[in-house]
Each structure stands twice: as structure tokens, then as C-alpha cells.
Design a protein around this motif. Sequence first.
Motif, PDB file in Angstrom:
ATOM      1  N   ALA A  56       4.584  10.034  -8.258  1.00 45.34           N
ATOM      2  CA  ALA A  56       4.666   8.732  -8.640  1.00 45.34           C
ATOM      3  C   ALA A  56       3.014   8.288  -8.881  1.00 45.34           C
ATOM      4  O   ALA A  56       2.816   7.877  -9.688  1.00 45.34           O
ATOM      5  N   TYR A  57       2.170   8.989  -8.010  1.00 45.27           N
ATOM      6  CA  TYR A  57       0.760   8.712  -8.034  1.00 45.27           C
ATOM      7  C   TYR A  57       0.213   9.119  -9.278  1.00 45.27           C
ATOM      8  O   TYR A  57      -0.528   8.684 -10.198  1.00 45.27           O
ATOM      9  N   THR A  61       0.972  -1.193   0.097  1.00 41.48           N
ATOM     10  CA  THR A  61      -0.162   0.064   0.174  1.00 41.48           C
ATOM     11  C   THR A  61       0.840   1.324   0.008  1.00 41.48           C
ATOM     12  O   THR A  61       1.372   1.577   1.287  1.00 41.48           O
ATOM     13  N   ASP A  62       1.081   1.855  -1.110  1.00 39.63           N
ATOM     14  CA  ASP A  62       1.953   2.820  -1.370  1.00 39.63           C
ATOM     15  C   ASP A  62       1.401   3.510  -2.468  1.00 39.63           C
ATOM     16  O   ASP A  62       0.099   3.839  -2.705  1.00 39.63           O
ATOM     17  N   ALA A  63       2.158   4.799  -2.834  1.00 39.63           N
ATOM     18  CA  ALA A  63       1.567   5.779  -3.751  1.00 39.63           C
ATOM     19  C   ALA A  63       1.157   5.290  -5.043  1.00 39.63           C
ATOM     20  O   ALA A  63       0.453   6.057  -5.753  1.00 39.63           O
ATOM     21  N   CYS A  64       1.681   4.099  -5.491  1.00 38.46           N
ATOM     22  CA  CYS A  64       1.469   3.593  -6.730  1.00 38.46           C
ATOM     23  C   CYS A  64      -0.103   2.698  -6.551  1.00 38.46           C
ATOM     24  O   CYS A  64      -0.624   2.323  -7.612  1.00 38.46           O
ATOM     25  N   ALA A  65      -0.342   2.603  -5.277  1.00 43.83           N
ATOM     26  CA  ALA A  65      -1.710   1.774  -4.943  1.00 43.83           C
ATOM     27  C   ALA A  65      -2.909   2.546  -4.572  1.00 43.83           C
ATOM     28  O   ALA A  65      -3.895   2.131  -4.432  1.00 43.83           O
ATOM     29  N   ASP A  66      -2.852   4.085  -4.804  1.00 44.72           N
ATOM     30  CA  ASP A  66      -3.993   4.867  -4.435  1.00 44.72           C
ATOM     31  C   ASP A  66      -4.976   4.958  -5.716  1.00 44.72           C
ATOM     32  O   ASP A  66      -4.665   4.488  -6.634  1.00 44.72           O
ATOM     33  N   PHE A 116       9.725  -0.220 -14.542  1.00 50.74           N
ATOM     34  CA  PHE A 116      10.727   0.343 -13.801  1.00 50.74           C
ATOM     35  C   PHE A 116      10.595   1.703 -13.886  1.00 50.74           C
ATOM     36  O   PHE A 116      10.925   2.190 -14.999  1.00 50.74           O
ATOM     37  N   TYR A 117      10.230   2.510 -13.165  1.00 55.22           N
ATOM     38  CA  TYR A 117       9.959   3.786 -12.893  1.00 55.22           C
ATOM     39  C   TYR A 117      11.214   4.636 -12.143  1.00 55.22           C
ATOM     40  O   TYR A 117      11.063   4.515 -11.096  1.00 55.22           O
ATOM     41  N   VAL A 118      11.638   5.690 -12.852  1.00 57.68           N
ATOM     42  CA  VAL A 118      12.359   6.947 -12.073  1.00 57.68           C
ATOM     43  C   VAL A 118      11.743   8.129 -12.211  1.00 57.68           C
ATOM     44  O   VAL A 118      11.259   8.703 -13.372  1.00 57.68           O
ATOM     45  N   TYR A 119      11.479   8.939 -11.287  1.00 55.31           N
ATOM     46  CA  TYR A 119      10.478  10.282 -10.870  1.00 55.31           C
ATOM     47  C   TYR A 119      11.613  11.178 -11.112  1.00 55.31           C
ATOM     48  O   TYR A 119      12.907  11.229 -11.484  1.00 55.31           O
ATOM     49  N   PRO A 120      10.734  12.401 -11.553  1.00 51.28           N
ATOM     50  CA  PRO A 120      11.570  13.532 -11.986  1.00 51.28           C
ATOM     51  C   PRO A 120      11.989  14.478 -10.869  1.00 51.28           C
ATOM     52  O   PRO A 120      11.909  13.956  -9.625  1.00 51.28           O
ATOM     53  N   THR A 121      12.389  15.545 -11.063  1.00 52.43           N
ATOM     54  CA  THR A 121      13.225  16.410 -10.076  1.00 52.43           C
ATOM     55  C   THR A 121      11.885  16.920  -9.233  1.00 52.43           C
ATOM     56  O   THR A 121      11.165  17.710  -9.739  1.00 52.43           O
ATOM     57  N   ARG A 137      -1.028   4.740 -12.474  1.00 48.96           N
ATOM     58  CA  ARG A 137      -2.077   4.105 -13.509  1.00 48.96           C
ATOM     59  C   ARG A 137      -1.444   2.983 -14.275  1.00 48.96           C
ATOM     60  O   ARG A 137      -2.215   1.920 -14.628  1.00 48.96           O
ATOM     61  N   PHE A 138      -0.093   2.636 -14.159  1.00 47.73           N
ATOM     62  CA  PHE A 138       0.303   1.659 -14.963  1.00 47.73           C
ATOM     63  C   PHE A 138       0.175   0.333 -14.039  1.00 47.73           C
ATOM     64  O   PHE A 138       0.468  -0.757 -14.764  1.00 47.73           O
ATOM     65  N   THR A 139      -0.090   0.361 -12.950  1.00 51.36           N
ATOM     66  CA  THR A 139      -0.354  -0.759 -12.099  1.00 51.36           C
ATOM     67  C   THR A 139      -1.695  -1.458 -12.610  1.00 51.36           C
ATOM     68  O   THR A 139      -1.846  -2.575 -12.192  1.00 51.36           O
ATOM     69  N   GLY A 140      -2.467  -1.146 -13.348  1.00 53.54           N
ATOM     70  CA  GLY A 140      -3.569  -1.707 -14.096  1.00 53.54           C
ATOM     71  C   GLY A 140      -2.919  -2.672 -15.154  1.00 53.54           C
ATOM     72  O   GLY A 140      -3.820  -3.434 -15.471  1.00 53.54           O
ATOM     73  N   GLN A 141      -1.596  -2.851 -15.705  1.00 51.44           N
ATOM     74  CA  GLN A 141      -1.348  -3.541 -16.571  1.00 51.44           C
ATOM     75  C   GLN A 141       0.308  -4.313 -16.216  1.00 51.44           C
ATOM     76  O   GLN A 141       0.633  -5.225 -16.927  1.00 51.44           O
TER      77      GLN A 141
END
Length: 382
Positions: A99-100, A39-44, A73-78, A105-109
Motif C-alpha cells: 500500500a505504501y 496514521t497508517d501505511a498510506c500516511a508514511d 478506492f484501492y485493492v492491493y495485489p497478492t 502517493r495518491f494521498t497527495g490528491q
Amino acid sequence: MSITLALALMAPAATASASPAPAPNYRQDAAWLCRPGRTDACADNQDVTSVATDGRTQVERFKQANEPAYDCFYVYPTVSNDPTPNSDMEIGPEERRVAYAQVGRFTGQCRVFAPMYRQVTLTALRSAMQGQALAADRAMPLEDVTAAWQDYLARDNQGRGVVLIGHSQGSGVLKALIAKSIEGQPVQNQIISAMLIGTNVSVPKDAVVGGDLKQMPICTSASQSGCVVSYVTFRKDAPPPANSRFGKSPGEGLRVACTNPADLTGQRAVSDAIFTSGGPGDSAQPMTAWGEGVTVATPFVRTPGLIATECVSRDGFDYLAVTVNGDPADARTDTITGDVVAGGSVLKDWGLHLIDMPVVMGDLLRLADAQADAWRRQQGGK
């Protein structure tokens, strides 16, 4: 604000105290912004309200994939507001928000892996923009992301295909990672695609491979894998000014790559834009209304037919031009926000950097799935 790594590359060497954090240990869960099963920013919640031209709305409920067939594999911006030149490893609200908005949204796939890293901070880059010495450690972000990538390969990958996703500084780091640790290595065969968004990726003017990356070509078809998607965005009626770093030709015989996710041939196409409902954040004007009498209760908004994108080569710049297909006669908004604003003024040299991904978010999602299918076919249907 997402600011390109290019500013950091112009800086002098680092001081010993660039970051308050030691080198991260990516075997520890706390070193990751997002990982599957947490349960993190990518699960909201990623629910979307679709707003039609007549103002009617429909809510689209989002579901995470139960058994995704590939990884991202995601690397976030500044985004770090830490006071030091390089950030610490604490997950702050700014890292969660980006990240959210960009990869949740990519967690849907796909399974999403997003490492924290000691990035060059907004504090350092603002100082550099004001003409002060930038004491950030330029090598630190790549060192961290390389360690995270190696940890992911060792513990989690198990031969799965991977989409690399980055924006701005994150894309610059991924570009360097590909050049140093992926191209020419066996792991290159596992790259479904690399979405290096909001940074300059140089290629020869008459070719789709060469320049910054020597083996991975620029994507020209959704049925292609192992290729690169890259672009920078500007409004069509506000092209890059002469002082813009984004999209500027890097030298004789080279251009900046532009791939239009809505149509990889580069032609004009209506895109599937998905915006955050309140606008892109503090560095832009808020989005006040999506239509006359329209109420949006979801965190995201889809605007079918409102946005069109096309790759443009003009005056030494290559970029993704964004047109808002507004109609004053209908009930829907005729404007979008996304320009970088400082002191009440629009910084035209930044273009629509804040919404590089939202203007084509739905297209990026479909493209990732199509390329993953192509990758599986090339692997013999595994």
C-alpha cells in the motif's frame, strides 16, 4: 510477489477452512488497511530524490492533500504470506509495504480507502504453480471487497467521485466488482476511472468497449472520465513468451486492453517513473545504485527521461513495452530492476509485473487528476 488472480480462477472449490478469519465488518476501523485521517501505511513519508543524467540530485518533499476533491478506492495485489489458502484480516508488513509503494502517493490528491480482504495467498498460489491442489475460496475476495465498497458508499462517499485502483489480484477483484455491482447501477456515474493494472481486461479488437466490461470503455483521452486504464508490462527487448498469461489474446475477436498512461493514444512516450529506491522487493534483484557517486536517502526515486513506454500488439499479445533509455556516457544508471526472479532465474512470462505501477507512477497521478477534473465538469462543476 504480486501474482495474478488468473491462477486462482483455475483452482477447484474451497475447503471450509480456507481462511482463519470470519467475514469482516467494515464498520470497524481495523478492517481497513488505509483510511483518511489515520496514521497508517498510506500516511508514511513519500519523499522523492530526482536523479538527473549528470548524477545531480534534488529532493522533492511530499505533502498530503488537506482537502482532496475526490476519493481513491484501492485493492492491493497478492502479497499475503499467511499459511492458509485465504489470508486472515491482520494487517501484516507485506500489506503495509505494498500500500505504501502503490497508493500512498495518491494521498497527495485523493482520500484513499483500502480495505483488507481475505485474498488468495502466496502460499496457495505457490502450491498451485507446483501442481498441487489449490484449496482457496475463489469467491471470498470479491465478497469481502464488495462489502467494503458498500460500506464506503454508505458511510463515506456522499456523492464524491471515485478512482478505482488495483493491481494484479486486486485488479481482478475490482474488474468483477465493476461487472457485478457498478455497471448499469446509479453509482457508475460516480466512477472517475478504473485503473485495473497488471491484469488482463479483454475488449473487442476493433472497439474500446465490450468484452469483460460491457459499459465502461477503455480510456483514450485524459479529458475522459468513467473509463478504464489497464495494461501489463514487459521489457521491449523481452516480449511475452508463448507461455505468458499476461497480455495474451483471450479469444477470437478479442484483445487485452493496453492503455499507456504516458500517452493514451498508445504511442511511445517518455514516462514519469517513480521507483522505490531499493528496488521492488524480495522477488526481484535489488537496485544497487542510481548513478555514479549518487546517494539516495529518500524512499523513492524519480528518473526524468530514463523510461519510455508504448503499447505493443505482437504475436497474439498486447502489452505496455518498457524501454530503458540508458546512456553509458552519463552518470546515471542504465538499468532498472523489476523482473520476477525465482531460484536465481528470471521468470520471463511475468514480465515487469513487479513494477507495473512504478514505471508510469507520475503519469497515473496526473491522469487521475485530469480525469477527476473532467468528471467534475460533466457533473456540472460540483
